[in-house]
Design a protein around this motif. Sequence first.
Motif, mmCIF file in Angstrom:
data_model
loop_
_atom_site.group_PDB
_atom_site.id
_atom_site.type_symbol
_atom_site.label_atom_id
_atom_site.label_comp_id
_atom_site.label_asym_id
_atom_site.label_seq_id
_atom_site.Cartn_x
_atom_site.Cartn_y
_atom_site.Cartn_z
ATOM 1 N N SER A 189 0.825 -1.219 0.000
ATOM 2 C CA SER A 189 0.000 0.000 0.000
ATOM 3 C C SER A 189 0.852 1.260 0.000
ATOM 4 N N GLU A 210 -14.068 2.854 -5.599
ATOM 5 C CA GLU A 210 -13.166 2.245 -4.628
ATOM 6 C C GLU A 210 -12.045 3.195 -4.218
ATOM 7 N N GLN A 214 -9.440 4.913 -2.128
ATOM 8 C CA GLN A 214 -8.672 4.339 -1.028
ATOM 9 C C GLN A 214 -7.949 5.431 -0.257
ATOM 10 N N GLY A 274 -11.140 -4.563 4.568
ATOM 11 C CA GLY A 274 -10.847 -3.276 3.953
ATOM 12 C C GLY A 274 -9.889 -2.427 4.752
ATOM 13 N N PRO A 305 -6.031 -2.547 4.676
ATOM 14 C CA PRO A 305 -4.772 -3.178 4.251
ATOM 15 C C PRO A 305 -3.572 -2.814 5.108
ATOM 16 N N LEU A 337 -6.629 -10.495 5.123
ATOM 17 C CA LEU A 337 -7.191 -9.274 4.544
ATOM 18 C C LEU A 337 -8.274 -9.628 3.550
ATOM 19 N N ASP A 394 -10.583 -7.670 0.853
ATOM 20 C CA ASP A 394 -10.639 -6.348 0.229
ATOM 21 C C ASP A 394 -11.050 -6.485 -1.232
ATOM 22 N N ASP A 449 -9.842 -4.712 -3.634
ATOM 23 C CA ASP A 449 -8.703 -4.390 -4.491
ATOM 24 C C ASP A 449 -7.885 -5.659 -4.751
ATOM 25 N N SER A 457 -12.230 -2.910 10.585
ATOM 26 C CA SER A 457 -12.790 -2.552 9.273
ATOM 27 C C SER A 457 -12.676 -1.058 9.030
#
Length: 485
Positions: free
Chosen positions: A144, A156, A158, A185, A187, A205, A207, A209, A255
Motif C-alpha cells: 500500500s 473504490e 482508497q 478493507g 490493508p 485481509l 478487500d 482491491d 474494518s
Amino acid sequence: MCAVGKADMAARGVSVVGVASPDNPACIHGPTVVFERFLQDGSTRKFYACAACRDRKDCAFFLWADQRLSSAKRRLWADLSAAAWTKMTHTQRFHKLKAVRAAAAGERMYCQTCCVLLLRSERAAHSSCSLSSPLTDSHLSHPSTFLPPKENVKVEAQYLFAQRSVEVLVGLAGRGGASGVLCVGAPRIHEAVTSTPSLGLASILMDIDDRFCSFFPPECFLHYNMFNHHFLGGREARTTYTTFLARHQKLVLVSDPPFGGRMELLAHTLRTIEADWRTAASLDPDTTLPVFLVFPYFLEPQVVASLPSLAMMDYQVDYDNHPIYSKGPKGMKHGSAVRVFTNQPLHTLPLPEEEGYRWCEPCQRWVHHANAHCEICRACTSKDGRTYKHCSECGRCVKPAWVHCGTCGGCRPPDHLCAPPLGCYTCGDMDHKHLNCPKRKRSASSSRKSKKRKKRDGKESALPSSLAEERHRDLDILAHLIDGK
C-alpha cells in the motif's frame, strides 16, 4: 469500493429494503441488493442494483424487481464477470513474488497497468505500461506504500491510515489476547500485523482491491465485496475464510469501509461474519466478536442505528493521503473527523497521552484533551475536537460557535438560514417519515407485469417515457461494456 451512498440515494428518494441474497440476480461484484425508489406521486417501486457501486456508469446492472432477468442478459453478466476477474489466478500472480524477492531491488518491477510483478529483464513485454521500480523488501511486504490509491470516489477510493494510527489500532486490536485479526478493507493493519511476527497475531485481509493478490498468498488475502459478503475468489476463498475463523477463538475484526457505503449493508455483513465465526470456532451463541470500525463522527447516528452495540471512541484517526482527514496543511483545523467505533468496554482501551488524550474519571474512558467534561450533561460531549459549550435552552452541549435560535427552536450556526424541520416528503406531516406514511402508494407490481414493455409490431412500450428512456440507457451501457470487452 463505495456502496450506494446514503446522500446520493436520499436525493433520489431511494432506500435499502433487502440485503444481498444468493437468490438475487448478480452483477460482476456478486449478488445485487434490493432498493426501493419513491416516486413523485407517492408510489414506490423496487429494483435490484449493484451492492458495490453507486454510479450506474461504474456498474450498469439495473433490474426492476417486478421484471424478469432474461436468459440473454443473465449470460451477458456472467460473461462480463468472467472477463473482469479471470486475467490471472491469485496463485499465478502471487507465484511471481518468490522470484522477484530473490532479485536485487533495482531489478524488481511492478506493472501498474497489468497488476503483476516482474523482473527488469521482462520489461520489454510491458513497454507501453506504467512500471514501478525499484522495489525494496519493505515495498513488497507493504504494497500500500507504493501502489497508487484508487481515486474513483464512487467506486473504490482508497485512503490509507497514517503510521501512528496504524500503531494505535494494532495496539487496540491486540489488547484482549486475540490470536487473529480479520481485516475487512484495512490493508495497512494487515501489513503491520503480517510484517511483525513479534505481535503473535495471524491476519487475513478481505478487500475489493485484487492488486494485493501479487503480494499476499491465497491464505492471507481474499478478493471480497464487503457490502454483500461475496467472495470474488469463489468457493476456495470462502473455504479459506471459514478455516481462518475456525482457527481463532480469540478473533478481532478491524474494518475501514468507504464512508459513502450503506451502513445497513455493512452492518448485515458484520453480523454475518460474527455468526460464521461462532459456528466455525464452535463458540456459544452469545459470544461477541470484538469489532473496531473506522467511520466519521458525524455519521454516528447511522452507525449506532444499524449496530447499536458499538460506541464511539474519542481517538482521531489520521490518513496519509486524505486531503482533509490528515495532519497536513489542508487538514481539518480541529483534527480528523474520523473515529473508531467499538463494542469493547471503553474503559479498557487507553489512548496515547503523548498525542493529547487523557483519562476522564467520571466518564471512565479516555478522551481528547479538548473534550471538557460537562457537569450538567454528566459526560464529555465534544465530537469534533473542539470544546463544546452547554446551552441551557437546548439542554445539551453544542459547538462553541453556535447560537440559540428561537425561530428554529435550537442551536444553529450564526449564519444559518431559518427553515422548518423536514418531515415526510410524501405528505409533509412532521410526525413520521416517508417509509411509514399512511398515504404512500405501494408498488403495483402485479399490474405492471401485465403491461407490454417491449416494442411489438412497431409499437412503443407501455412504460412511462422516463422509464423507457432509462431502459434505453441500460441497453446503451451494456452495449458499451460488450464492445469494450
